[in-house]
Design an enzyme around this catalytic site. Structure first.
Site, PDB file in Angstrom:
ATOM      1  N   GLU A 123       0.846  -1.202   0.000  1.00 25.51           N
ATOM      2  CA  GLU A 123       0.000   0.000   0.000  1.00 25.51           C
ATOM      3  C   GLU A 123       0.877   1.246   0.000  1.00 25.51           C
ATOM      4  O   GLU A 123       1.648   1.472   0.935  1.00 25.51           O
ATOM      5  CB  GLU A 123      -0.909   0.010   1.237  1.00 25.51           C
TER       6      GLU A 123
ATOM      7  N   ARG B  23       0.056  10.450   0.376  1.00 31.61           N
ATOM      8  CA  ARG B  23       0.367  11.523   1.324  1.00 31.61           C
ATOM      9  C   ARG B  23       1.500  12.403   0.820  1.00 31.61           C
ATOM     10  O   ARG B  23       1.885  13.361   1.492  1.00 31.61           O
ATOM     11  CB  ARG B  23       0.754  10.928   2.690  1.00 31.61           C
TER      12      ARG B  23
ATOM     13  N   LYS C  31     -10.940  -1.816   6.687  1.00 31.11           N
ATOM     14  CA  LYS C  31      -9.741  -1.407   7.407  1.00 31.11           C
ATOM     15  C   LYS C  31     -10.195  -0.879   8.767  1.00 31.11           C
ATOM     16  O   LYS C  31     -11.113  -0.060   8.834  1.00 31.11           O
ATOM     17  CB  LYS C  31      -9.032  -0.311   6.615  1.00 31.11           C
TER      18      LYS C  31
END
Length: 212
Positions: free
Chosen positions: A45, A49, A133
């Site tokens: 993943e 950001r 998640k």
């Protein structure tokens, strides 16, 4: 179970730990991903950001044999579309909005939506999601909290992420409703900065061994 859920589970079950990466320099993405794959961690993943994130996803998707590139920290439809276009095979969000659910419905690429409360889990179940998640895991109540959800919300599976390390990963992985965990400890910034790919492969192999 839907085809998208099957696809998502097939990715999450590749390994006990999904590396959660913040990549500042896209040039490090390929050697970093290769180091992780060499240690057994194929699903990766890459969080949106940093400005380098999409380029990093594209590089890993195109150049790293065996890697399954995913995008994390997806907050809206535009980011979802951009991540898919870059080659993401799965999408991860810290929470969930109707906008995200709507765009996910339009794509074959599966979404791992974020949830932290029983109400959020119930809402996602109503939308057809059975895999979520759990974020931020430690701050939201940790393994004990997640364990308490396993009976009333039976049938829901989680990938807890947030504050998880080699020290507490087994606490989560031992739960019946946890399919894997997400963690950034397998790719420490200092090792990436030094280009210590062998060190990262060693950490990845340690994490992969948690499945036993």
């Amino acid at each position: 179970m839907s085809a998208k859920t099957d696809k998502l589970l097939s990715i999450l079950k590749l390994q006990p730990v999904v590396p959660v990466l913040v990549i500042d320099d896209a040039a490090t993405a390929v050697p970093l991903a290769r180091a992780l794959v060499a240690g057994g961690l194929k699903a990766i993943e890459i969080t949106l950001r940093t400005p380098a994130a999409l380029e990093a996803i594209r590089a890993v998707a195109n150049e790293v044999e065996g890697a399954v590139a995913g995008a994390g920290t997806i907050l809206n439809a535009a980011q979802f579309e951009a991540a898919v276009e870059a080659g993401s095979e799965f999408i991860v969000s810290p929470g969930t909005t109707q906008e995200l659910i709507d765009v996910a419905n339009d794509h074959a690429v599966p979404l791992l939506p974020g949830a932290a409360t029983a109400s959020e889990v119930m809402g996602l179940r109503e939308e057809g999601y059975g895999v979520m998640k759990f974020f931020p895991a430690e701050q939201a109540g940790g393994a004990a909290y997640l364990k308490s959800l396993s009976s009333p919300l039976a049938g829901t599976l989680f990938c807890p992420t947030g504050g998880i390390s080699l020290a507490n990963a087994r606490d989560y992985l031992s739960l019946p409703n946890v399919v894997c965990v997400g963690g950034s400890w397998v790719a420490p910034k200092e090792l990436v900065a030094k280009g210590d790919w062998a060190g990262i492969t060693k950490l990845a192999a340690q994490a992969f061994a948690l499945k036993d």
